[in-house]
Motif scaffolding. Structure first.
Motif, PDB file in Angstrom:
ATOM      1  N   ASP A 198       1.840   2.606  -2.209  1.00  0.00           N
ATOM      2  CA  ASP A 198       1.109   1.807  -1.229  1.00  0.00           C
ATOM      3  C   ASP A 198       1.471   2.321   0.156  1.00  0.00           C
ATOM      4  O   ASP A 198       2.609   2.194   0.600  1.00  0.00           O
ATOM      5  CB  ASP A 198       1.493   0.338  -1.374  1.00  0.00           C
ATOM      6  CG  ASP A 198       0.723  -0.569  -0.416  1.00  0.00           C
ATOM      7  OD1 ASP A 198      -0.124  -0.049   0.335  1.00  0.00           O
ATOM      8  OD2 ASP A 198       0.982  -1.786  -0.423  1.00  0.00           O
ATOM      9  N   ASN A 200      -0.149   1.341   2.979  1.00  0.00           N
ATOM     10  CA  ASN A 200      -0.450   0.340   4.013  1.00  0.00           C
ATOM     11  C   ASN A 200      -1.105   0.953   5.245  1.00  0.00           C
ATOM     12  O   ASN A 200      -0.819   0.569   6.387  1.00  0.00           O
ATOM     13  CB  ASN A 200       0.815  -0.408   4.432  1.00  0.00           C
ATOM     14  CG  ASN A 200       1.285  -1.406   3.383  1.00  0.00           C
ATOM     15  OD1 ASN A 200       2.443  -1.368   2.959  1.00  0.00           O
ATOM     16  ND2 ASN A 200       0.399  -2.290   2.941  1.00  0.00           N
ATOM     17  N   GLY A 201      -1.974   1.982   5.012  1.00  0.00           N
ATOM     18  CA  GLY A 201      -2.700   2.594   6.120  1.00  0.00           C
ATOM     19  C   GLY A 201      -1.885   3.548   6.972  1.00  0.00           C
ATOM     20  O   GLY A 201      -2.285   3.883   8.090  1.00  0.00           O
ATOM     21  N   GLU A 224      -2.674   2.791  -2.638  1.00  0.00           N
ATOM     22  CA  GLU A 224      -3.317   1.701  -1.914  1.00  0.00           C
ATOM     23  C   GLU A 224      -3.451   2.075  -0.433  1.00  0.00           C
ATOM     24  O   GLU A 224      -2.497   2.558   0.179  1.00  0.00           O
ATOM     25  CB  GLU A 224      -2.491   0.418  -2.037  1.00  0.00           C
ATOM     26  CG  GLU A 224      -2.406  -0.129  -3.448  1.00  0.00           C
ATOM     27  CD  GLU A 224      -1.595  -1.417  -3.510  1.00  0.00           C
ATOM     28  OE1 GLU A 224      -1.607  -2.177  -2.521  1.00  0.00           O
ATOM     29  OE2 GLU A 224      -0.938  -1.640  -4.549  1.00  0.00           O
ATOM     30  N   GLN A 225      -4.626   1.859   0.089  1.00  0.00           N
ATOM     31  CA  GLN A 225      -4.917   1.953   1.518  1.00  0.00           C
ATOM     32  C   GLN A 225      -4.217   3.141   2.197  1.00  0.00           C
ATOM     33  O   GLN A 225      -3.334   2.972   3.016  1.00  0.00           O
ATOM     34  CB  GLN A 225      -4.491   0.658   2.210  1.00  0.00           C
ATOM     35  CG  GLN A 225      -5.234   0.390   3.510  1.00  0.00           C
ATOM     36  CD  GLN A 225      -6.716   0.117   3.326  1.00  0.00           C
ATOM     37  OE1 GLN A 225      -7.108  -0.607   2.428  1.00  0.00           O
ATOM     38  NE2 GLN A 225      -7.529   0.709   4.168  1.00  0.00           N
ATOM     39  N   ARG A 228      -5.744   3.714   7.750  1.00  0.00           N
ATOM     40  CA  ARG A 228      -5.944   2.407   8.358  1.00  0.00           C
ATOM     41  C   ARG A 228      -7.336   1.852   8.035  1.00  0.00           C
ATOM     42  O   ARG A 228      -8.320   2.583   7.994  1.00  0.00           O
ATOM     43  CB  ARG A 228      -5.760   2.519   9.876  1.00  0.00           C
ATOM     44  CG  ARG A 228      -5.759   1.188  10.606  1.00  0.00           C
ATOM     45  CD  ARG A 228      -5.389   1.371  12.055  1.00  0.00           C
ATOM     46  NE  ARG A 228      -4.044   1.922  12.196  1.00  0.00           N
ATOM     47  CZ  ARG A 228      -3.489   2.227  13.370  1.00  0.00           C
ATOM     48  NH1 ARG A 228      -4.178   2.067  14.490  1.00  0.00           N
ATOM     49  NH2 ARG A 228      -2.263   2.702  13.416  1.00  0.00           N
ATOM     50  N   ALA A 229      -7.372   0.546   7.826  1.00  0.00           N
ATOM     51  CA  ALA A 229      -8.638  -0.118   7.498  1.00  0.00           C
ATOM     52  C   ALA A 229      -9.590  -0.097   8.689  1.00  0.00           C
ATOM     53  O   ALA A 229      -9.169  -0.056   9.844  1.00  0.00           O
ATOM     54  CB  ALA A 229      -8.373  -1.560   7.073  1.00  0.00           C
ATOM     55  N   MET A 235     -13.085   6.488   4.962  1.00  0.00           N
ATOM     56  CA  MET A 235     -12.543   6.070   3.667  1.00  0.00           C
ATOM     57  C   MET A 235     -13.487   6.494   2.537  1.00  0.00           C
ATOM     58  O   MET A 235     -13.026   6.896   1.457  1.00  0.00           O
ATOM     59  CB  MET A 235     -12.329   4.560   3.646  1.00  0.00           C
ATOM     60  CG  MET A 235     -11.630   4.061   2.386  1.00  0.00           C
ATOM     61  SD  MET A 235      -9.923   4.651   2.212  1.00  0.00           S
ATOM     62  CE  MET A 235      -9.071   3.416   3.209  1.00  0.00           C
ATOM     63  N   LEU A 248      -8.464  -0.027  -2.378  1.00  0.00           N
ATOM     64  CA  LEU A 248      -8.591  -0.686  -1.084  1.00  0.00           C
ATOM     65  C   LEU A 248      -7.795  -1.982  -1.088  1.00  0.00           C
ATOM     66  O   LEU A 248      -7.839  -2.744  -2.037  1.00  0.00           O
ATOM     67  CB  LEU A 248     -10.060  -0.997  -0.781  1.00  0.00           C
ATOM     68  CG  LEU A 248     -11.049   0.175  -0.796  1.00  0.00           C
ATOM     69  CD1 LEU A 248     -12.423  -0.315  -0.357  1.00  0.00           C
ATOM     70  CD2 LEU A 248     -10.570   1.308   0.084  1.00  0.00           C
ATOM     71  N   ASP A 249      -7.091  -2.238   0.020  1.00  0.00           N
ATOM     72  CA  ASP A 249      -6.296  -3.452   0.149  1.00  0.00           C
ATOM     73  C   ASP A 249      -6.655  -4.153   1.460  1.00  0.00           C
ATOM     74  O   ASP A 249      -7.530  -5.008   1.515  1.00  0.00           O
ATOM     75  CB  ASP A 249      -4.810  -3.099   0.084  1.00  0.00           C
ATOM     76  CG  ASP A 249      -3.902  -4.319   0.142  1.00  0.00           C
ATOM     77  OD1 ASP A 249      -4.416  -5.443   0.285  1.00  0.00           O
ATOM     78  OD2 ASP A 249      -2.670  -4.160   0.058  1.00  0.00           O
ATOM     79  N   GLU A 250      -6.011  -3.737   2.560  1.00  0.00           N
ATOM     80  CA  GLU A 250      -6.320  -4.327   3.869  1.00  0.00           C
ATOM     81  C   GLU A 250      -7.799  -4.208   4.222  1.00  0.00           C
ATOM     82  O   GLU A 250      -8.331  -5.004   5.003  1.00  0.00           O
ATOM     83  CB  GLU A 250      -5.472  -3.670   4.959  1.00  0.00           C
ATOM     84  CG  GLU A 250      -3.992  -3.997   4.908  1.00  0.00           C
ATOM     85  CD  GLU A 250      -3.181  -3.040   4.048  1.00  0.00           C
ATOM     86  OE1 GLU A 250      -1.964  -3.012   4.200  1.00  0.00           O
ATOM     87  OE2 GLU A 250      -3.770  -2.327   3.206  1.00  0.00           O
ATOM     88  N   GLU A 251      -8.465  -3.223   3.649  1.00  0.00           N
ATOM     89  CA  GLU A 251      -9.889  -2.989   3.920  1.00  0.00           C
ATOM     90  C   GLU A 251     -10.746  -4.211   3.583  1.00  0.00           C
ATOM     91  O   GLU A 251     -11.822  -4.405   4.161  1.00  0.00           O
ATOM     92  CB  GLU A 251     -10.366  -1.792   3.103  1.00  0.00           C
ATOM     93  CG  GLU A 251     -11.593  -1.103   3.632  1.00  0.00           C
ATOM     94  CD  GLU A 251     -11.303  -0.237   4.849  1.00  0.00           C
ATOM     95  OE1 GLU A 251     -11.825  -0.573   5.927  1.00  0.00           O
ATOM     96  OE2 GLU A 251     -10.571   0.760   4.704  1.00  0.00           O
TER      97      GLU A 251
END
Length: 360
Positions: A198, A200-201, A224-225, A228-229, A235, A248-251
């Motif tokens: 992960d 996190n961007g 994961e991600q 940045r979202a 992406m 995709l997570d924060e996205e």
């Protein structure tokens, strides 16, 4: 309980203390505020439903300085409203009553009312996790930190017989992270241990493809991600060309046009955190849309206490998940609420022989 009735709402606040400094790409966490929502029918006050509203720092749409005041006003506004205590009615009514911009409050209310509807026994709907104590496979989470701290966590997760390990990356030197992942892979093949990461961007767009190639060499299940979202086009291109699946997570946070996002980016997987996405009904819709598009999904807790974790575990079970979920956060805190949730050999279980601590 199916009668349409006026209910009483209140909340209990607790500051949870992490057992260690929990490193994320958004900083280090040492405490976590949670708000346990309490609901009851004045005609039957001994039956109580509990839910959890716990906005995540710097990530939840409803993480704000006046959150406690907003929560109090929201609960006060519900005191004169009649609720039909059936699952469909509860979820649809709360979607109308609670703004999308308050996702953790909506999730907490959904959980509390569903709990009340089943008699205040911490059961939300039919699911094998609660009903027959069927375990749910989970990933063992490796938190960001120094190399030695991360290596210590890896060894402990392997000792605890997790067969899926997720490592947060982006905090230390990428070469050291590759070294740690290589340490696992040199001992266990992809058929023995599933590895997830992960970011996190944390990856820059210009070097993300190269880093994905390096990770793919280690038979990583998914990332994961990675970036940045917010940049759907970037992406999408990354998902089209990636050598390993992207999740995709924060996205997904704050997105109302679910179909538009999924069709625009076409990811391999999505990560679902009900606290951040607007609750149970919103999460179910994401699952439906993802499955229609052959997009994989799994559920992850967002550092909730055991009340929120129990709700997410039951939801994952009700949706008949078959792959490891991100539900291993129950042991993060020194003062979490005592509960029947327990983790054994890489699975989370509901043990009815254990009692719930009273949330006071």
């Amino acid at each position: 309980m199916t009668v349409s009735t006026k209910l009483q709402f209140s909340f209990v606040k607790r500051t949870l203390d992490f057992r260690f400094e929990a490193g994320t790409s958004r900083g280090v966490l040492t405490t976590r505020q949670v708000f346990w929502i309490k609901v009851l029918d004045p005609k039957c006050p001994e039956v109580i439903g509990w839910g959890e509203a716990a906005p995540l720092v710097k990530l939840s749409p409803d993480h704000r300085k006046d959150f406690e005041e907003i929560l109090r006003k929201t609960l006060d506004s519900l005191s004169g409203i009649c609720f039909e205590l059936k699952e469909k009615s509860i979820l649809e009514q709360l979607r109308v009553l609670i703004p999308f911009e308050l996702p953790s409050i909506r999730f907490g209310l959904e959980t509390a009312l569903l709990d009340l509807s089943w008699g205040g026994k911490k059961r939300l709907f039919p699911n094998r996790f609660y009903d027959v104590q069927e375990g749910i496979s989970i990933n063992g989470l490796i938190w960001m930190g120094g190399r030695d701290f991360m290596l210590e966590q890896i060894d402990q997760k392997l000792k605890d017989r997790f067969d899926c390990i997720k490592m947060k990356i982006g905090a230390i030197d990428f070469e050291q992270e590759i070294e740690l992942l290589s340490y696992i892979r040199s001992r266990f093949s992809k058929d023995q241990i599933t590895l997830r990461v992960d970011a996190n961007g944390a990856f820059a767009l210009e070097n993300a493809p190269e880093k994905l190639e390096r990770l793919a060499d280690l038979d990583i299940h998914s990332i994961e991600q990675p970036i940045r979202a917010g940049d759907w086009e970037a992406m999408r291109k990354l998902c089209q060309a990636t050598p390993l699946p992207i999740a995709l997570d924060e996205e997904l946070i704050g997105v109302t046009e679910k179909e538009t996002l999924l069709d625009a980016i076409q990811p391999q997987h999505i990560i679902l955190k009900p606290t951040l996405l607007g609750g149970i009904l919103e999460t179910k819709e994401w699952v439906k849309l993802a499955e229609e598009r052959n997009i994989g999904w799994w559920m992850t807790s967002a550092l909730e206490s055991n009340i929120g974790l129990n709700a997410i575990s039951q939801l994952a079970s009700a949706l008949k998940t078959t792959i490891p979920q991100g539900l291993g956060t129950g042991k993060l805190y020194n003062n979490n609420l005592d509960s029947p949730l327990e983790i054994k050999a890489g699975k989370i279980f509901y043990n009815p022989e254990m009692d719930w601590e009273d949330p006071v």
